[in-house]
Design a protein around this motif. Structure first.
Motif, PDB file in Angstrom:
ATOM      1  N   GLU A  56       0.812  -1.212   0.000  1.00 30.78           N
ATOM      2  CA  GLU A  56       0.000   0.000   0.000  1.00 30.78           C
ATOM      3  C   GLU A  56       0.849   1.266   0.000  1.00 30.78           C
ATOM      4  OE1 GLU A  56      -0.205  -2.509   2.063  1.00 30.78           O
ATOM      5  OE2 GLU A  56      -2.209  -3.388   1.922  1.00 30.78           O
ATOM      6  N   LEU A  60       0.603   4.164  -2.827  1.00 30.42           N
ATOM      7  CA  LEU A  60       0.353   5.583  -2.575  1.00 30.42           C
ATOM      8  C   LEU A  60       1.472   6.445  -3.157  1.00 30.42           C
ATOM      9  CD1 LEU A  60      -1.195   7.902  -1.394  1.00 30.42           C
ATOM     10  CD2 LEU A  60      -0.221   7.401   0.857  1.00 30.42           C
ATOM     11  N   VAL A  75      -5.881   5.524  -5.344  1.00 32.87           N
ATOM     12  CA  VAL A  75      -5.182   4.386  -4.745  1.00 32.87           C
ATOM     13  C   VAL A  75      -6.148   3.662  -3.822  1.00 32.87           C
ATOM     14  CG1 VAL A  75      -4.220   5.935  -2.982  1.00 32.87           C
ATOM     15  CG2 VAL A  75      -3.196   3.708  -3.329  1.00 32.87           C
ATOM     16  N   THR A  76      -6.129   2.306  -3.866  1.00 39.89           N
ATOM     17  CA  THR A  76      -7.096   1.533  -3.084  1.00 39.89           C
ATOM     18  C   THR A  76      -6.387   0.637  -2.084  1.00 39.89           C
ATOM     19  OG1 THR A  76      -7.218  -0.463  -4.462  1.00 39.89           O
ATOM     20  CG2 THR A  76      -8.503   1.437  -5.166  1.00 39.89           C
ATOM     21  N   LEU A  82      -3.849   0.929   5.290  1.00 37.65           N
ATOM     22  CA  LEU A  82      -3.505   2.337   5.507  1.00 37.65           C
ATOM     23  C   LEU A  82      -2.390   2.476   6.545  1.00 37.65           C
ATOM     24  CD1 LEU A  82      -4.036   5.234   4.761  1.00 37.65           C
ATOM     25  CD2 LEU A  82      -5.916   5.301   6.404  1.00 37.65           C
ATOM     26  N   LEU A  89       1.480   8.957   3.688  1.00 42.28           N
ATOM     27  CA  LEU A  89       0.312   9.842   3.776  1.00 42.28           C
ATOM     28  C   LEU A  89       0.554  11.023   4.708  1.00 42.28           C
ATOM     29  CD1 LEU A  89      -2.655  10.521   3.204  1.00 42.28           C
ATOM     30  CD2 LEU A  89      -3.276   9.033   5.129  1.00 42.28           C
ATOM     31  N   LEU A 103      -7.709   8.534  -1.965  1.00 47.71           N
ATOM     32  CA  LEU A 103      -7.430   7.238  -1.349  1.00 47.71           C
ATOM     33  C   LEU A 103      -8.759   6.566  -1.038  1.00 47.71           C
ATOM     34  CD1 LEU A 103      -5.091   9.355  -0.228  1.00 47.71           C
ATOM     35  CD2 LEU A 103      -4.452   7.372   1.145  1.00 47.71           C
ATOM     36  N   ILE A 159      -9.722  11.169   1.395  1.00 49.98           N
ATOM     37  CA  ILE A 159     -10.014   9.757   1.659  1.00 49.98           C
ATOM     38  C   ILE A 159     -11.495   9.488   1.426  1.00 49.98           C
ATOM     39  CG2 ILE A 159     -10.164   7.971   3.440  1.00 49.98           C
ATOM     40  CD1 ILE A 159      -7.685   9.144   4.736  1.00 49.98           C
TER      41      ILE A 159
END
Length: 596
Positions: A56, A60, A75-76, A82, A89, A103, A159
Motif C-alpha cells: 500500500e 500511494l 489508490v485503493t 492504511l 500519507l 485514497l 479519503i
C-alpha cells in the motif's frame, strides 16, 4: 448515460472513470479489492494506467508521483493497509498535491475478514485530510467524482471510506460511458516537494489553516442534509443512515434526522443549525465516536444546552457492524417507545464447521511436511495474513502466531533471540513476501537469526480474488511482464540455504524441510505449487474400503474437506482435486487414484 447495477466498489471505479482519472494503484484486501480489479479491467479499453503495487505504501507513492505531475490518481486498500501507507500519507498531507489524489480505504466493521476493526476516519483526522463516508453505492460513485474535484481545489489528498456493506451491496445507477481526461501538465520542480524540516514547519501551519476551508466546502456538499420533525433528533453517519431510516419506519416514528456523509472535518454550519433546533440528540455511527466527539465539541463551543447520547454514554456500541436489528432497539430506547423484536422465520441451523484450507490446497501439504520434519524438535511456527492463517486449524495446527502482513519473519527472529533452544519456522505467502517479507528476511540475514522462512508460493494472491503479483509474470491488466524470482531474491539477500520444492513431491519436500530445520543460519524454502483454483483437476482419488484399516491417518493428519464419513469408513467426495497427499499419508496403501 447507461443504466447499470453495480456494487459499491464497482461504482467507485466507474466514478473515477467519470472523473477522468489517469492512474490507479492499489494492493488487494477485502473489502476493497474490486475497486482496482474493475479499473484494471477497464484500463485497456479507456487507456488509463492501472497497477497492483507490491504494497500500500508503494501504491500511494506511485499515485502521489502522478498527482504531483497534475494527473488524477486513485489508490485503493483496506483499513489495515492504511497503516502500511501511513508514513507516506502523513507527509504527503503537508506537501499537498496538484492533480486530484483520492485514497479509497475500505473499512471492515465486524470484522468479516480483517485482523482488527480500526476506523479510517480517525486516520483522516490524524493526517488532517478530508474523509467522505458513503451510505450507498450510488452515493459512493457521486462522492468519488466529488473527491477528485475537492482534492484539486484544496490541493490535499482526500479519503473515501466505504464500509463492507457499501462496498459489496449492489444498486442501480446511471453510468456515463464517456472518458474525458484532461491533459496532464507534467511534473514541475518546486521546493514544496522536498520535505525539509523548515518546509514542514511552514506547511504544518498551512495544513491546520486549511481545515476550516475544508469544513466549509464539505458543508456545501450534497452529502449532508437534514429533515426536521421535532426536538428529538438523530445524527447518522455513512451506512448507519440507512439503518436509522429503516428503524424509524419499523417503529412508526417520525423524528428529525441529520445525515452525515463527510465525517471529517465535520462541517459546522449544518450541524450547529440542526443542534439549535433540538433538545436532545442521538449520534449513530459504526466503530469510533468520530462524529459524536465533534458534535459534542461544537455544542460546547456554541454554548448549546442539549443532551447528546451515543457511544460515550454507552447508548450505542463501539464495536462491530450495525444493521437494523442492532439499531432499532437503540432508537426505541432513545425515543421512549416500545420495541418488540419481529419474529423471523429462521432457516434450519447449518452444520458447525470451522474455516479450513481448500480441498487440494498445496500448502496443506507444506504445513504437514514441516510438522512431520519437526517431529521431536522444539519448534514454533509463526504465521502470516492470508489463506495461510488457516494453517492454525486442526489437524494441521501449524500457526502459533499471526500479527500482520510480513510479521511472521520478524516475530520468528524475536522468538529465536529469547528462546535459544527453539527452532522457529516462519510461513509466508508469495504475495506477502513481496509486500512486507523482504525487509524481515534481510534483517534475519544481517542479524544472523537461526530461522527457517517457508514461502508458500501458490502463484497468485488467492485470498482476495487471485490478483497477480511480481512473481506471476502478469500485470493487473493481464499483460506479460518480468517475473521476480523469490529464490533468487533470497540468495541475493545473503541466504545460503535456499531450496525450491513441490510440496506434493512429499519425499523430496520432507528431506528438504529436515535439512532446513538443521541448517545453521537463516534458511529459505520456497514451497511452489499453484492454487487449486487455478488448475483444473485431471484425476481424483478414492478409498479402497477392503484395504482401509480404519486408522483415520488421512483425516487426523491432513484434514482435507474432501473427506466425508461413510458407512464403512471415510470416502472421498467430489471436491477431490487429485493432489494425492492423502494417498501419501495412508499407511495401509488404501487410497488409490481413480482411473476412468
Amino acid at each position: 448515460m447507461q443504466l447499470k447495477i453495480l456494487s459499491g466498489n464497482e461504482a467507485i471505479a466507474y466514478g473515477a472513470l467519470e472523473a477522468g482519472l489517469h492512474v490507479a494503484t492499489g494492493y488487494p484486501g477485502t473489502p476493497s479489492s474490486e475497486v482496482l480489479g474493475t479499473l484494471a479491467r477497464l484500463a485497456p479499453e479507456y487507456g488509463f494506467y492501472a497497477e497492483w503495487s507490491t504494497n500500500e505504501k508503494v501504491a500511494l507513492e506511485v499515485a502521489a508521483g502522478a498527482a504531483l505531475s497534475g494527473a488524477r490518481a486513485l489508490v485503493t486498500m483496506k483499513q489495515v493497509g492504511l497503516n502500511v501507507a501511513a508514513d507516506a500519507l502523513m507527509t504527503l498531507a503537508y506537501l499537498g498535491v496538484v492533480g486530484g489524489l483520492v485514497l479509497v480505504v475500505a473499512d471492515d466493521p465486524g470484522p468479516h475478514s480483517s485482523q482488527n476493526e480500526q476506523d479510517t476516519r480517525l486516520f483522516g483526522r490524524f493526517a488532517k485530510v478530508p474523509v467522505l463516508d458513503p451510505a450507498t453505492p450510488r452515493e459512493a460513485k457521486a462522492m468519488t467524482v466529488f473527491a477528485f474535484d475537492l482534492a484539486e481545489r484544496l490541493q490535499l489528498p482526500v479519503i473515501l471510506r466505504p464500509t463492507t456493506r457499501v462496498s459489496h451491496v449492489c444498486q442501480e445507477m446511471d453510468v456515463c460511458p464517456a472518458y474525458r481526461p484532461r491533459p496532464v501538465e507534467g511534473f514541475r520542480q518546486d521546493p514544496r516537494w522536498v520535505c525539509m524540516p523548515s518546509l514542514a514547519a511552514q506547511r504544518h501551519v498551512w495544513l491546520n489553516t486549511v481545515q476550516e476551508q475544508v469544513a466549509a466546502l464539505l458543508g456545501e456538499s450534497p452529502f449532508n442534509f437534514a429533515t426536521v420533525a421535532g426536538e428529538a433528533g438523530i445524527i447518522a453517519c455513512g451506512v448507519s443512515f440507512n439503518y436509522i431510516r429503516e428503524a424509524l419506519r419499523l417503529l412508526g416514528q417520525e423524528v428529525s434526522v441529520l445525515k452525515i456523509g463527510t465525517p471529517y472535518p465535520l462541517p459546522e454550519k449544518p450541524v450547529v443549525d440542526f443542534l439549535r433546533r433540538m433538545k436532545r440528540v442521538l449520534v449513530v455511527e459504526e466503530l469510533e465516536p468520530v462524529v459524536e466527539d465533534q458534535v459534542v465539541a461544537m455544542a460546547w463551543r456554541h454554548g448549546l444546552r442539549l443532551s447528546i447520547a451515543g457511544k460515550r454514554d454507552g447508548t450505542v456500541p463501539r464495536e462491530g457492524e450495525f444493521d437494523v436489528d442492532r439499531v432499532a432497539p437503540i432508537v426505541a430506547a432513545f425515543l421512549g417507545v416500545p420495541y418488540r423484536q419481529i419474529p423471523k422465520t429462521l432457516p434450519p441451523p447449518l452444520p458447525r464447521r470451522g474455516p479450513v484450507l481448500c480441498a487440494g490446497c498445496p500448502h496443506r501439504a507444506s504445513f504437514y511436511i514441516f510438522k512431520e520434519a519437526a517431529q521431536g524438535m522444539d519448534v514454533v511456527f509463526t504465521g502470516d495474513i492470508g489463506c495461510y492463517t488457516l494453517g492454525l486449524a486442526p489437524p494441521l495446527e501449524a500457526v502459533h502466531t499471526c500479527l500482520c502482513m510480513g510479521a511472521g519473519i520478524g516475530m520468528a527472529a524475536g522468538i529465536h533471540r529469547v528462546n535459544p533452544g527453539k527452532k522457529c519456522v516462519a510461513f509466508i505467502g508469495d504475495s506477502t513476501f513481496f509486500h512486507a517479507g523482504l525487509p524481515g528476511l534481510i534483517n534475519a540475514v544481517y542479524n544472523r537469526a537461526e530461522i527457517v522462512v517457508v514461502v508458500l508460493d501458490n502463484r497468485t494472491t488467492a485470498m482476495t480474488g487471485h490478483q497477480p503479483h511480481p512473481g506471476t509474470g502478469r500485470t493487473a491488466t493481464g499483460g506479460e511482464t518480468a517475473v521476480v524470482d523469490i529464490a533468487s531474491l533470497a540468495r541475493a539477500c545473503g541466504v545460503t540455504y535456499v531450496r525450491e520444492v513441490d510440496p506434493f513431491d512429499t519425499d523430496t519436500a520432507l528431506v528438504t524441510a529436515s535439512e532446513a530445520l538443521r541448517h545453521s543460519g537463516p534458511a529459505v524454502v520456497v514451497m511452489k505449487s499453484p492454487c487449486t483454483k487455478l488448475v483444473k483437476p485431471i484425476t481424483r482419488y478414492r478409498v479402497v474400503t477392503e484395504r482401509c484399516v480404519g486408522c483415520e491417518e488421512c483425516i487426523r493428519k491432513v484434514g482435507c474437506p474432501a473427506f466425508l464419513p461413510g458407512a464403512e469408513g471415510p470416502v472421498i467426495g467430489s471436491d477431490c482435486t487429485g493432489c494425492g497427499l492423502c494417498a501419501a499419508v495412508c499407511p495401509a496403501d488404501a487410497i488409490e487414484r481413480v482411473t476412468e
